[in-house]
Design a protein around this motif. Structure first.
Motif, mmCIF file in Angstrom:
data_model
loop_
_atom_site.group_PDB
_atom_site.id
_atom_site.type_symbol
_atom_site.label_atom_id
_atom_site.label_comp_id
_atom_site.label_asym_id
_atom_site.label_seq_id
_atom_site.Cartn_x
_atom_site.Cartn_y
_atom_site.Cartn_z
ATOM 1 N N GLU A 162 -17.161 37.257 -23.461
ATOM 2 C CA GLU A 162 -17.257 36.867 -24.779
ATOM 3 C C GLU A 162 -18.542 36.111 -25.231
ATOM 4 O O GLU A 162 -18.717 35.893 -26.282
ATOM 5 N N LYS A 163 -19.251 35.826 -24.244
ATOM 6 C CA LYS A 163 -20.451 35.486 -24.422
ATOM 7 C C LYS A 163 -21.584 36.393 -24.646
ATOM 8 O O LYS A 163 -22.642 36.095 -24.900
ATOM 9 N N GLY A 164 -21.199 37.595 -24.514
ATOM 10 C CA GLY A 164 -22.093 38.793 -24.963
ATOM 11 C C GLY A 164 -22.497 39.513 -23.635
ATOM 12 O O GLY A 164 -23.366 40.421 -23.520
ATOM 13 N N TYR A 165 -22.197 38.891 -22.402
ATOM 14 C CA TYR A 165 -22.734 39.655 -20.995
ATOM 15 C C TYR A 165 -22.191 40.705 -20.827
ATOM 16 O O TYR A 165 -20.910 41.078 -20.997
ATOM 17 N N SER A 166 -22.701 41.940 -20.118
ATOM 18 C CA SER A 166 -22.019 42.859 -19.476
ATOM 19 C C SER A 166 -21.499 42.533 -18.134
ATOM 20 O O SER A 166 -22.301 41.920 -17.291
ATOM 21 N N VAL A 167 -20.110 43.193 -17.954
ATOM 22 C CA VAL A 167 -19.630 42.477 -16.612
ATOM 23 C C VAL A 167 -18.771 43.539 -16.123
ATOM 24 O O VAL A 167 -17.862 44.207 -16.644
ATOM 25 N N GLY A 168 -19.052 43.855 -14.708
ATOM 26 C CA GLY A 168 -18.383 44.798 -14.067
ATOM 27 C C GLY A 168 -17.543 44.225 -12.855
ATOM 28 O O GLY A 168 -17.964 43.109 -12.427
ATOM 29 N N ARG A 169 -16.439 44.794 -12.348
ATOM 30 C CA ARG A 169 -15.760 44.104 -11.408
ATOM 31 C C ARG A 169 -15.553 45.091 -9.983
ATOM 32 O O ARG A 169 -15.416 46.252 -10.482
ATOM 33 N N ASP A 170 -15.483 44.573 -9.020
ATOM 34 C CA ASP A 170 -15.260 45.496 -7.788
ATOM 35 C C ASP A 170 -13.900 45.287 -7.368
ATOM 36 O O ASP A 170 -13.255 44.174 -7.153
ATOM 37 N N ILE A 171 -13.263 46.412 -7.785
ATOM 38 C CA ILE A 171 -11.772 46.486 -7.416
ATOM 39 C C ILE A 171 -11.461 47.484 -6.480
ATOM 40 O O ILE A 171 -10.368 48.095 -6.038
ATOM 41 N N VAL A 172 -12.458 47.613 -5.248
ATOM 42 C CA VAL A 172 -12.235 48.513 -4.258
ATOM 43 C C VAL A 172 -12.100 47.813 -3.050
ATOM 44 O O VAL A 172 -12.742 46.663 -2.904
ATOM 45 N N GLN A 173 -11.249 47.956 -2.106
ATOM 46 C CA GLN A 173 -11.126 47.311 -0.699
ATOM 47 C C GLN A 173 -12.320 47.702 0.011
ATOM 48 O O GLN A 173 -12.211 48.754 0.348
ATOM 49 N N ARG A 174 -13.022 46.801 0.598
ATOM 50 C CA ARG A 174 -14.214 47.081 1.430
ATOM 51 C C ARG A 174 -14.908 45.749 1.810
ATOM 52 O O ARG A 174 -14.627 44.689 1.361
ATOM 53 N N GLU A 175 -15.807 45.968 2.709
ATOM 54 C CA GLU A 175 -16.611 44.898 3.215
ATOM 55 C C GLU A 175 -17.533 44.133 2.233
ATOM 56 O O GLU A 175 -17.909 45.016 1.368
ATOM 57 N N PHE A 176 -17.411 42.876 2.192
ATOM 58 C CA PHE A 176 -18.264 41.881 1.219
ATOM 59 C C PHE A 176 -19.930 42.652 1.214
ATOM 60 O O PHE A 176 -20.134 42.835 0.023
ATOM 61 N N LYS A 177 -20.432 43.111 2.256
ATOM 62 C CA LYS A 177 -21.916 43.429 2.093
ATOM 63 C C LYS A 177 -21.943 44.845 1.481
ATOM 64 O O LYS A 177 -22.890 44.999 0.767
ATOM 65 N N GLU A 178 -20.674 45.637 1.584
ATOM 66 C CA GLU A 178 -20.920 47.117 1.230
ATOM 67 C C GLU A 178 -20.635 46.825 -0.524
ATOM 68 O O GLU A 178 -21.432 47.616 -1.262
ATOM 69 N N SER A 179 -19.942 45.907 -0.941
ATOM 70 C CA SER A 179 -19.810 45.787 -2.476
ATOM 71 C C SER A 179 -21.086 45.191 -3.152
ATOM 72 O O SER A 179 -21.610 45.463 -4.120
ATOM 73 N N LEU A 180 -21.523 44.349 -2.206
ATOM 74 C CA LEU A 180 -22.991 43.597 -2.657
ATOM 75 C C LEU A 180 -23.881 44.502 -2.873
ATOM 76 O O LEU A 180 -24.807 44.776 -3.659
ATOM 77 N N LYS A 181 -24.188 45.551 -1.846
ATOM 78 C CA LYS A 181 -24.975 46.650 -1.864
ATOM 79 C C LYS A 181 -24.693 47.436 -2.921
ATOM 80 O O LYS A 181 -25.903 48.011 -3.855
ATOM 81 N N PHE A 182 -23.694 47.902 -3.500
ATOM 82 C CA PHE A 182 -23.078 48.664 -4.361
ATOM 83 C C PHE A 182 -23.680 48.083 -5.802
ATOM 84 O O PHE A 182 -24.194 49.022 -6.710
ATOM 85 N N ALA A 183 -23.596 46.813 -5.767
ATOM 86 C CA ALA A 183 -23.800 46.098 -7.116
ATOM 87 C C ALA A 183 -25.275 46.433 -7.333
ATOM 88 O O ALA A 183 -25.658 46.633 -8.541
#
Length: 419
Positions: A357-378
Motif C-alpha cells: 500500500e505504501k508503494g513497495y515491491s514485496v515478495g514472500r517466501d512460501i517454500v519450506q526450506r532452511e532459513f539461510k537458503e531462503s535468505l540466500k535466495f532473496a
C-alpha cells in the motif's frame, strides 16, 4: 526429452525485458507527443491478403499455416506497413490525416545463425492521407526526436528518392528483368558492372555518367544541388531531386538538418515505396536501426487511392547498440522479501499488505526450506532487503537483513514508523 526452442527465436530474460521496455516507453513518449495513436494489430492474417502489400521481396520468407476454420492459408505478420494499409483500407469512414503507431513482432524466415532471428521486434509510425512533402519531413523529425529522447546523439538519416530509379529505368528502356539486374549492381555498389551494363546503350554521355556514378553519389545538400545543375536536361530527375531538397528545407526549419546525409546509391528493399525513403544509422554500428519512406500506391492494393508515409525502428538493433554504449538502465532491485518462520503466517500477510500500500515491491517466501537458503535466495533474486519473522520467540520482533550477514532487529511498530 527435447525442451529447446526453434533456432530462429529467443527468450528475453528479466534484465533484457526491462531494457527493451525502456526503449519502447521512451519512443512511445515522442510518438504520442506528435499525436500518433497506438493500435494493436493481429499477429496473423490471410496470406493472399497480407502478401498483396509486400510483394515478392519477402513472400517466400513468410511463415504460413492453415486456418482450421476456413481451410485458407494464413501467415504470421511479415510487415507492419502492409498490415496497416489493409486495416485502413477496411475502414468505412476514412478520415485523414490519420496518425498511427505500433509495436510488436514481424516474422520472416532467414538462415538462423548468429543474430538472424525469424522473430524481429519493430516499432514505428504511419502518417496516412497526406501527399505533401511536409509529411515525409514530419516522420523523419519524429524519428530524430525519438533517438534524442533515448539519449542517442551520434546518428544520421540517409535520404534518397526511389523516383530517381523509376526515371532511370524509363530513360534506359529497361524491362523488369534487366532492371532487377541493374538495381542489384546499384545495391552492391558495383560501379564496374554498371559501366559495362550501359556501355552499349544509345544514351547521351551526361546521362551515362550519372548512371555509372550512382553508387558513389553521397554527401550533404550541395551534392543534390550540383546534380540538379548537371541533369537539367532531364526534368523528371530534377523533380525528384527537388523533392529531396524540399524535405531538407523543412528539416532545416525543424533544426535537425545536421542529422541528414544523402545517399543516392542506397535503394530501399520494398517495392511499395514510391518517393522519399530513408535509413537511420548510428555511429560505430554497422546495421541500420530504422528505415522508412513514402508509399502512395500501397493502400490502393486493398481499397482507395490514398497517399501515406512512415518509418519503423528495428528494436533489436537499437537495443544491441544501446547495450554496447551503456545507454540502458540497470536492473531495478525489488524492495522486500518476507520470510515468515511462524506457523500462522499472519504477520507476513499484514506486513506485505502495508508495504505494498505504501508503494513497495514485496515478495514472500512460501517454500519450506532452511532459513539461510531462503535468505540466500532473496539476495540472489535481487531483493534489497529480507524481512525475517519468527527468528526468535518474540513474534513482534523482526530482523531486517540487508545482506547475508548484516541485519537490524526491530519490533513491528518501530519498523512501520521508519518506512
Amino acid at each position: 526429452m527435447n525442451i529447446d526452442i526453434p533456432a530462429g527465436v529467443r527468450v528475453y530474460n528479466r534484465r533484457e525485458t526491462l531494457q527493451i521496455n525502456f526503449i519502447e516507453e521512451k519512443i512511445s513518449e515522442i510518438f504520442e507527443r506528435w499525436c500518433y495513436e497506438e493500435i494493436i494489430l493481429p499477429s496473423f492474417e490471410f496470406f493472399n491478403v497480407h502478401s498483396r502489400g509486400f510483394g515478392g521481396e519477402i513472400e517466400n520468407r513468410a511463415f504460413k499455416f492453415i486456418d482450421r476454420n476456413s481451410g485458407e492459408i494464413l501467415t504470421l505478420r511479415a510487415d507492419f506497413t502492409s498490415q496497416i494499409a489493409r486495416y485502413f483500407a477496411s475502414l468505412k469512414k476514412k478520415t485523414v490525416p490519420k496518425r498511427y503507431y505500433y509495436k510488436g513482432n514481424i516474422f520472416r524466415y532467414v538462415i538462423p545463425k548468429a543474430d538472424n532471428l525469424w522473430e524481429r521486434k519493430q516499432m514505428g509510425i504511419e502518417l496516412i492521407g497526406v501527399k505533401e512533402l511536409e509529411a515525409d519531413a514530419e516522420v523523419i523529425a519524429v524519428a530524430v526526436q525519438s533517438l534524442e529522447n533515448l539519449g542517442i546523439k551520434e546518428f544520421q538519416i540517409d535520404i534518397n528518392n526511389v523516383k530517381i530509379f523509376d526515371t532511370v529505368k524509363e530513360l534506359l528502356g529497361l524491362d523488369k528483368s534487366r532492371f532487377i539486374t541493374f538495381m542489384d549492381f546499384v545495391r552492391k555498389r558495383e560501379t564496374y558492372n554498371i559501366e559495362n551494363f550501359v556501355s552499349n546503350m544509345d544514351i547521351d554521355d551526361q546521362l551515362k555518367e550519372f548512371v555509372i556514378s550512382i553508387p558513389e553519389i553521397q554527401g550533404d545538400i550541395t551534392v543534390i544541388q550540383k546534380l540538379k545543375q548537371s541533369l537539367k536536361e532531364y526534368p523528371t530527375l530534377v523533380s525528384s531531386l527537388e523533392s529531396i531538397e524540399k524535405v531538407y528545407s523543412i528539416l532545416s526549419d525543424y533544426g535537425i538538418s545536421d542529422k541528414v546525409v544523402f545517399d543516392i546509391g542506397e535503394p530501399r528493399e520494398f517495392s511499395y515505396y514510391t518517393g522519399i525513403v530513408f535509413e537511420i544509422f548510428v555511429k560505430d554500428y554497422s546495421r541500420p536501426i530504422g528505415h522508412g519512406g513514402r508509399y502512395d500506391s500501397l493502400i490502393s492494393k486493398y481499397d482507395g487511392n490514398i497517399p501515406a508515409t512512415g518509418f519503423a525502428f528495428d528494436l533489436l538493433n537499437l537495443w544491441d547498440y544501446m547495450k554496447q554504449t551503456g545507454k540502458l538502465p540497470v536492473l531495478k532491485s525489488k524492495d522486500f522479501f518476507i520470510i515468515d518462520l511462524t506457523q500462522e503466517k499472519k504477520s507476513a500477510y499484514r506486513i506485505g499488505k502495508i508495504l505494498r500500500e505504501k508503494g513497495y515491491s514485496v515478495g514472500r517466501d512460501i517454500v519450506q526450506r532452511e532459513f539461510k537458503e531462503s535468505l540466500k535466495f532473496a539476495f540472489e533474486e535481487g531483493y534489497s532487503k529480507a524481512i525475517v519473522i519468527g527468528l526468535d520467540s518474540v513474534e513482534k520482533d523482526i530482523y531486517i537483513y540487508s545482506s547475508m550477514d548484516s541485519f537490524e532487529k526491530l519490533n513491528l511498530d518501530e519498523f512501520f514508523r521508519k518506512i
